[in-house]
Design an enzyme around this catalytic site. Sequence first.
Site, mmCIF file in Angstrom:
data_model
loop_
_atom_site.group_PDB
_atom_site.id
_atom_site.type_symbol
_atom_site.label_atom_id
_atom_site.label_comp_id
_atom_site.label_asym_id
_atom_site.label_seq_id
_atom_site.Cartn_x
_atom_site.Cartn_y
_atom_site.Cartn_z
ATOM 1 N N THR A 5 0.815 -1.108 0.296
ATOM 2 C CA THR A 5 0.296 -0.374 -0.155
ATOM 3 C C THR A 5 0.645 1.193 0.189
ATOM 4 O O THR A 5 2.280 1.124 -0.056
ATOM 5 C CB THR A 5 -1.016 -0.162 1.641
ATOM 6 O OG1 THR A 5 -1.721 1.136 1.194
ATOM 7 C CG2 THR A 5 -0.086 0.647 2.600
ATOM 8 N N GLY A 161 1.644 5.895 -7.384
ATOM 9 C CA GLY A 161 1.161 4.890 -8.891
ATOM 10 C C GLY A 161 1.782 4.940 -9.703
ATOM 11 O O GLY A 161 1.790 2.663 -10.476
ATOM 12 N N CYS A 164 5.671 3.296 -8.350
ATOM 13 C CA CYS A 164 6.336 1.845 -7.472
ATOM 14 C C CYS A 164 4.595 0.198 -7.750
ATOM 15 O O CYS A 164 3.746 0.800 -7.969
ATOM 16 C CB CYS A 164 5.037 2.034 -6.274
ATOM 17 S SG CYS A 164 5.486 0.335 -4.606
ATOM 18 N N THR A 167 1.583 -0.082 -5.484
ATOM 19 C CA THR A 167 0.966 1.007 -6.099
ATOM 20 C C THR A 167 0.162 0.796 -6.948
ATOM 21 O O THR A 167 0.669 1.168 -7.890
ATOM 22 C CB THR A 167 1.816 2.402 -4.921
ATOM 23 O OG1 THR A 167 2.521 2.128 -3.946
ATOM 24 C CG2 THR A 167 0.497 3.409 -5.174
#
EC number: 3.4.25.2
Length: 180
Positions: A5, A161, A164, A167
Amino acid sequence: MFHATTILAYKGKNKSVIGGDGQVSFGNTVLKGNAVKIRKLNNGKVLAGFAGSTADAFNLFDMFENLLQSSKGDLLKAAIDFSKEWRKDKYLRKLEAMMLVLDRNHIFLLSGTGDVVEPEDGQIAAIGSGGNYALSAARALAKHASLDEEELVKSSLQIAGEICIYTNTNIKTYVIEDEK
């Protein structure tokens, strides 16, 4: 590091915002893309987000919310009491997890090792596998762009996002606005 996350919290001039992506990973597999890892607590006056296992999140959110209620909404006291409880409980102490909590006055990073950390700038904190990307983006945007607090969080998480692999860009945010 939690490969599950990214959570970003921002305490701006008029609003406090927390946001998180929706990806849940298990090893190198994406299990879910639309999970909600943030919560409103204390009748919407406190926001919280979690990096770690989902089962642990529910237990820790409930424990924190109970301490927040017993401290009559005092986030600092609840954060310190929570950290003490988390640290001394044999089961909870083994959890590899982190939480971000904020209201209009404070923002804290909480860990199972007993840490209660207020960011140096008092405004921006991030946790999770994409946390450093989101934090960097948020600092740059806060300094060089004139975005609304919620847009700053969304844009920063979008950047994280895109970088990563743990993510995604399915972003959820919650906001606390100043009372008028």
